[in-house]
Design a protein around this motif. Sequence first.
Motif, PDB file in Angstrom:
ATOM      1  N   CYS A 209       0.822  -1.211   0.000  1.00  0.00           N
ATOM      2  CA  CYS A 209       0.000   0.000   0.000  1.00  0.00           C
ATOM      3  C   CYS A 209       0.858   1.264   0.000  1.00  0.00           C
ATOM      4  O   CYS A 209       0.558   2.227  -0.716  1.00  0.00           O
ATOM      5  CB  CYS A 209      -0.933   0.000   1.205  1.00  0.00           C
ATOM      6  SG  CYS A 209      -2.137  -1.350   1.197  1.00  0.00           S
TER       7      CYS A 209
ATOM      8  N   SER B  93      -2.434  -6.084   3.261  1.00  0.00           N
ATOM      9  CA  SER B  93      -1.067  -5.613   3.091  1.00  0.00           C
ATOM     10  C   SER B  93      -0.153  -6.777   2.731  1.00  0.00           C
ATOM     11  O   SER B  93      -0.323  -7.901   3.210  1.00  0.00           O
ATOM     12  CB  SER B  93      -0.562  -4.940   4.370  1.00  0.00           C
ATOM     13  OG  SER B  93      -0.323  -5.912   5.378  1.00  0.00           O
TER      14      SER B  93
ATOM     15  N   SER C  44      -6.351   0.411  -2.027  1.00  0.00           N
ATOM     16  CA  SER C  44      -5.296   1.092  -1.259  1.00  0.00           C
ATOM     17  C   SER C  44      -5.269   2.582  -1.560  1.00  0.00           C
ATOM     18  O   SER C  44      -4.761   3.371  -0.755  1.00  0.00           O
ATOM     19  CB  SER C  44      -3.933   0.468  -1.555  1.00  0.00           C
ATOM     20  OG  SER C  44      -3.493   0.800  -2.854  1.00  0.00           O
TER      21      SER C  44
ATOM     22  N   SER D 150      -6.629  -1.967   4.459  1.00  0.00           N
ATOM     23  CA  SER D 150      -5.596  -2.241   5.470  1.00  0.00           C
ATOM     24  C   SER D 150      -5.483  -3.729   5.795  1.00  0.00           C
ATOM     25  O   SER D 150      -4.472  -4.177   6.344  1.00  0.00           O
ATOM     26  CB  SER D 150      -5.893  -1.451   6.749  1.00  0.00           C
ATOM     27  OG  SER D 150      -7.133  -1.849   7.311  1.00  0.00           O
TER      28      SER D 150
END
Length: 374
Positions: free
Chosen positions: A173, A354, A280, A351
Amino acid sequence: MKVIQIMDNFIVEGGVNSFVYDLCYALKEQGCDVSLIGLLRQGYDSNPEVKNLRNAGIRVECIGASSKKGALMHGIGKLRRLIKESSNGEQSICNLHLKLSVLMGVLATQGLNNIKCIETYHSLYSRYWLQTKVLSPFITMYIPCSESAKDEFVKRFHPKLNKVVAISNGVNCKKIREMAVRRNENVITAISVGRFTNQKNLHVTAEAFSKIDSKGFVYKIFGDGILKQQIVESAGGSERVKLCGQVSRQTIIEELTNCDIVVMPSLWEGLSIFMLEAMSLGCPMMISDVPSLRNVFGEKPLNAGEGWRLCTWGYLVETTNVKAYSQAMNHFLKHRDLIEKMRVEVEKYASSYSIEETAKSYMKVYMYCLQREN
């Protein structure tokens, strides 16, 4: 731990390749001795990622085949030598990506008792049943790229359940956000990216959005493929729909940064890297009602007669329903105040995907495989 990633080519575009590159970096950061071997020459001499990987301490090699047929006929021995050099006799993992790499990786490692082969299953492959059945005794573990890909894999191929574990794809990200370039746009832009194949179902949205009666709206489709003419015909010459061809990953990231909504009408996916990249960057999403896409958001399927659904993160749309896509987009255009709210919500979900967490999960599987028998 020595880990050898094997993939088909070194093309610059995103998708599986960008995932493998990011996984290499993340595994290196977590202390692995990482090598990457490509089979086809495509992209090897021109992709700047090759130099970046080497600068990060990752060994990058290519057997240099000009075609898949050439790789199979003449490249097995060279691949075997590169695997032996990279492993240096130590217990090692060969992580194989996509059909050609799985086939050649298994053939090249026969008799190398220090190597454990793992297959990452990225999507629903056509004409794959025979290869899977023949090679299954030589694969220590299968890693489908999502829970829905795992369900599909198990249903189709009936592997031993203790040989299958789902690990969700991930993206870097931070790196993607650093690639972002913000422009001042004066139109509402929707974008789709993908190969022009039946899987991507882009003719449906091309037709749906060609009928949008709203000034200041454009639908950009990036990619190319055998069904280009079908998409052109579905768009019917509308100025709203623009086919933009194949472009670099950097350009795609810039387009994502400046678009208002990302559209994914796919008939099926594994776990789309493009989707995770868009998330992202906080892009609102309009996705088809298929498990691999809606499960990212924990969204339930559409009910009978429910053509589309407004969600906190975007829209869930009946997969092949042209009218439903048109209605959903018209709703979006009439409620532009939702854009920023959707952006915030999408970033919350991003989130969870990742590459750092994905690499940790891979390392656990690698360790387990090195300690067990097939």
